[in-house]
Every structure is written in structure tokens, then in C-alpha cells.
Design an enzyme around this catalytic site. Structure first.
Site, PDB file in Angstrom:
ATOM      1  N   ASP A  13       6.778  -7.032   5.587  1.00 27.49           N
ATOM      2  CA  ASP A  13       5.913  -5.864   5.334  1.00 27.49           C
ATOM      3  C   ASP A  13       6.300  -5.522   4.379  1.00 27.49           C
ATOM      4  O   ASP A  13       7.589  -4.786   4.770  1.00 27.49           O
ATOM      5  CB  ASP A  13       5.806  -5.543   6.833  1.00 27.49           C
ATOM      6  CG  ASP A  13       4.794  -4.483   5.859  1.00 27.49           C
ATOM      7  OD1 ASP A  13       4.799  -3.758   5.168  1.00 27.49           O
ATOM      8  OD2 ASP A  13       3.832  -4.041   7.270  1.00 27.49           O
ATOM      9  N   LYS A  34      -2.260   1.067  -9.372  1.00 23.53           N
ATOM     10  CA  LYS A  34      -1.866   0.157 -10.392  1.00 23.53           C
ATOM     11  C   LYS A  34      -1.524   0.328 -11.180  1.00 23.53           C
ATOM     12  O   LYS A  34      -0.700  -0.298 -12.901  1.00 23.53           O
ATOM     13  CB  LYS A  34      -3.473  -0.557 -10.642  1.00 23.53           C
ATOM     14  CG  LYS A  34      -3.893  -1.682  -9.419  1.00 23.53           C
ATOM     15  CD  LYS A  34      -2.871  -2.287  -8.687  1.00 23.53           C
ATOM     16  CE  LYS A  34      -2.793  -3.479  -7.837  1.00 23.53           C
ATOM     17  NZ  LYS A  34      -1.984  -4.422  -6.432  1.00 23.53           N
ATOM     18  N   THR A  77     -12.538 -11.799  -2.794  1.00 29.16           N
ATOM     19  CA  THR A  77     -11.531 -11.871  -2.059  1.00 29.16           C
ATOM     20  C   THR A  77     -11.999 -10.881  -0.333  1.00 29.16           C
ATOM     21  O   THR A  77     -12.513 -10.369  -0.899  1.00 29.16           O
ATOM     22  CB  THR A  77      -9.890 -11.792  -2.221  1.00 29.16           C
ATOM     23  OG1 THR A  77      -9.923  -9.938  -2.273  1.00 29.16           O
ATOM     24  CG2 THR A  77      -9.245 -12.335  -3.514  1.00 29.16           C
ATOM     25  N   TYR A 106      -6.039   4.157  -5.766  1.00 31.14           N
ATOM     26  CA  TYR A 106      -5.829   2.431  -5.715  1.00 31.14           C
ATOM     27  C   TYR A 106      -5.678   2.272  -7.751  1.00 31.14           C
ATOM     28  O   TYR A 106      -4.912   1.927  -7.793  1.00 31.14           O
ATOM     29  CB  TYR A 106      -7.003   1.286  -5.638  1.00 31.14           C
ATOM     30  CG  TYR A 106      -7.250  -0.183  -6.116  1.00 31.14           C
ATOM     31  CD1 TYR A 106      -6.335  -0.763  -5.243  1.00 31.14           C
ATOM     32  CD2 TYR A 106      -7.446  -0.362  -7.035  1.00 31.14           C
ATOM     33  CE1 TYR A 106      -6.198  -2.211  -5.457  1.00 31.14           C
ATOM     34  CE2 TYR A 106      -7.435  -1.852  -7.607  1.00 31.14           C
ATOM     35  CZ  TYR A 106      -6.751  -2.594  -6.612  1.00 31.14           C
ATOM     36  OH  TYR A 106      -6.092  -3.746  -7.536  1.00 31.14           O
ATOM     37  N   ASN A 121       2.472 -10.088  -4.564  1.00 31.70           N
ATOM     38  CA  ASN A 121       1.028  -9.819  -5.356  1.00 31.70           C
ATOM     39  C   ASN A 121       0.454  -8.927  -4.028  1.00 31.70           C
ATOM     40  O   ASN A 121      -0.648  -8.242  -4.151  1.00 31.70           O
ATOM     41  CB  ASN A 121       0.798 -11.039  -4.593  1.00 31.70           C
ATOM     42  CG  ASN A 121      -0.801 -11.307  -4.033  1.00 31.70           C
ATOM     43  OD1 ASN A 121      -1.328 -11.520  -4.980  1.00 31.70           O
ATOM     44  ND2 ASN A 121      -0.920 -11.886  -2.892  1.00 31.70           N
TER      45      ASN A 121
END
Ligand code: NAP
Length: 251
Positions: free
Chosen positions: A64, A178, A209, A174, A91
Site C-alpha cells: 500500500d 498528476k 477501468t 486528481y 502506477n
């Protein structure tokens, strides 16, 4: 058991499903030993067994990225078993709560965002990457590091009001996580250039996904392609770059 050989060893975080799993499958198909990092050990073991059933060499480790104990334990296990790591793919990532389909409420709007959600997203997508790189790459000359980023992390693309990403909803979680990951990519690349370690960021594209309720139009294998290419660069390959399958992306 100690297997100090010349066999290449790769670690992929968050590899029990989605793009990470496709990356692990492809690397294994190329003859690379793959360590599947998964926060749920059972799902990690299932993914590793599936890769082995397809003829690859895969092993699962509990990892984790937000839990330093598991990160250090995974690093110790890799070190004991192989003595090094040739490829590290960061990833593992989360979108945070927010809009994943047109019907959902969207709660990453900067002016009203829940700061705890922002912290959780950065904990996984940014701080987790630092923790994993620092624990796993102590003794890995000439390794390849790939950080799985997103087109959304490009300040150039997302600040163009007429560009193809103008329709992206403003996000304080988010998307900036990134961008921060992209910034980290450059800083690690600058530090590790002298060691022959190539560090790049990859944008897989919009991939179907669980993270987007399978609304993406690419398959995980298609999304994995650019990551695998950067994970297996030759010694003359680029570093401090940001790439999609179509080539170099602007930061
Ligand atoms: P996914 O199917 O939700 O897979 C995410 C993986 O990350 C899962 O294995 C998940 O584990 C793991 N993970 C999450 N938090 C973790 C933690 N704290 N420690 C370890 N593993 C953790 O999503 P995906 O679409 O394949 O995303 C993979 C990467 O691609 C992410 O970094 C994402 O931001 C990036 N990306 C995806 C897209 C897209 O269109 N899908 C586009 C651009 C970038 P669990 O199974 O335990 O939840």
C-alpha cells in the site's frame, strides 16, 4: 531464497487490476520478472498466478503506497530476493471522489473541494510515489522509472481554453496531483541522471477501468503500451520526459 541473476526484475504498483495489471502482463510477456504490488495480498496473488499461467514469471507483494511499513517491507523482500530492481512503474493511483459518469455529482471543484479528499489523493498519487521510489531504488544502477500520469496533469494542455482538454472539469485534487507527479518526475530525473537511471512520466490515455466505471475508449493493454515502452528504454533513451503513445507531451 536468493535469486541474484542477470534476469531483469520489474515492480509495478497497483498491478492487481486495470492498467497496472496490463503493464505487468506485457512486461512478463517480454521475459521480465514482474513483482505485482497490491494493497490486497489476495488480489495480488491472483493476478500473479494469472500471469504465471500465461507463461510469465510473476510474484505478488503486499504494497500500500500510503503505508510506509508495507513499502519498506516490500523493498526488503525485493532486495533479499533479487538484490536490485531494474524497472519501477508507479502506477497505483486514485481519482478521489468525484464525477466518474455524467450522472454523478462532481466534487473536485476547486472553490468547494473537501480538503481531506485532496490530501487523500495526494497521499496516494504523489507522496506514495516518493515513498516507493526512495525505498525501492537504493541499489538499482541504470534502472527505469515510469510514473503513470495523465494528460490531465499537463498544465499546457489544461490551460488552453480552446484546446482538446478545455472540457475537463476543474479539479483541485486528481488533476493537480498528476501535475505534481510530473514535477516530481523531472526532479528525480535530474537527480538520477548521473546514475544512468531514466525517469519519465506516461499518459496512458482514456482507458476503460474501474477508475472511470469503464467509460474509457482504450483497453488496459492499449493504455499500458506507452508505459511499457518507457519501462524498457535503451541506455540512449530519454529522461525527464512526458509521453503518450503519440509521442512527447507538453508539461
Ligand atoms: P484502477 O483500475 O482503479 O487501478 C488502480 C490500481 O491502483 C488498483 O490496483 C488499486 O488497488 C491501486 N491502488 C490505489 N490506491 C493504492 C494504494 N494506496 N496502494 C497501492 N495500490 C493502490 O485504475 P486505472 O485506471 O488502472 O489507473 C492506473 C493509473 O493510471 C492511475 O495512476 C491513474 O491515475 C492512471 N490513469 C488512468 C487513466 C484512465 O483513463 N483509466 C487515465 C490517465 C491516467 P485496489 O484494487 O486495491 O483499489
Amino acid at each position: 531464497m536468493n535469486e541474484h541473476t542477470t534476469q531483469k526484475v520489474a515492480m509495478v504498483t497497483g498491478a492487481n487490476k486495470g492498467i497496472g495489471r496490463a503493464i505487468a502482463e506485457r512486461l512478463a510477456a517480454m521475459g521480465i520478472t514482474v513483482v505485482i504490488g497490491a494493497r490486497d495480498p489476495r488480489r495480488g496473488q491472483e493476478a500473479a498466478a494469472a500471469v504465471r499461467a500465461a507463461g510469465g514469471d510473476a510474484h505478488a507483494v503486499a504494497l500500500d503506497v500510503t503505508d510506509l511499513t508495507t513499502v519498506q517491507e516490500a523493498a526488503r523482500w525485493v532486495e533479499e530476493r533479487w538484490g536490485r530492481l531494474d524497472v519501477l512503474v508507479n502506477n497505483a493511483g486514485i481519482t478521489g471522489s468525484g464525477k466518474v459518469s455524467p450522472e454523478d455529482a462532481y466534487d473536485q471543484v476547486p472553490s468547494s473541494v473537501d480538503l481531506d479528499m485532496v490530501r487523500a489523493v495526494f497521499e496516494t498519487n504523489v507522496f506514495g510515489v516518493i515513498a516507493v521510489i526512495n525505498a525501492l531504488l537504493r541499489r538499482s544502477p541504470a534502472a527505469r522509472i515510469v510514473n503513470v500520469s495523465s494528460h490531465a496533469g499537463s498544465l499546457t494542455l489544461t490551460s488552453d481554453p480552446d484546446g482538446p482538454f478545455a472540457a475537463l472539469l476543474p479539479s483541485a485534487a486528481y488533476t493537480p496531483s498528476k501535475s505534481a507527479l510530473n514535477a516530481l518526475t523531472v526532479q528525480y530525473a535530474n537527480e538520477l541522471r548521473k546514475d544512468g537511471i531514466l525517469v519519465n512520466a506516461a499518459a496512458p490515455g482514456f482507458v476503460a477501468t474501474d477508475s472511470n466505471n469503464h467509460s474509457g475508449y482504450l483497453t488496459p493493454a492499449q493504455g499500458a503500451a506507452v508505459v511499457v515502452r518507457l519501462a524498457t528504454l535503451g541506455t540512449d533513451g530519454p529522461t525527464a520526459g512526458f509521453f503518450s503513445e503519440d509521442g512527447l507531451l507538453p508539461w
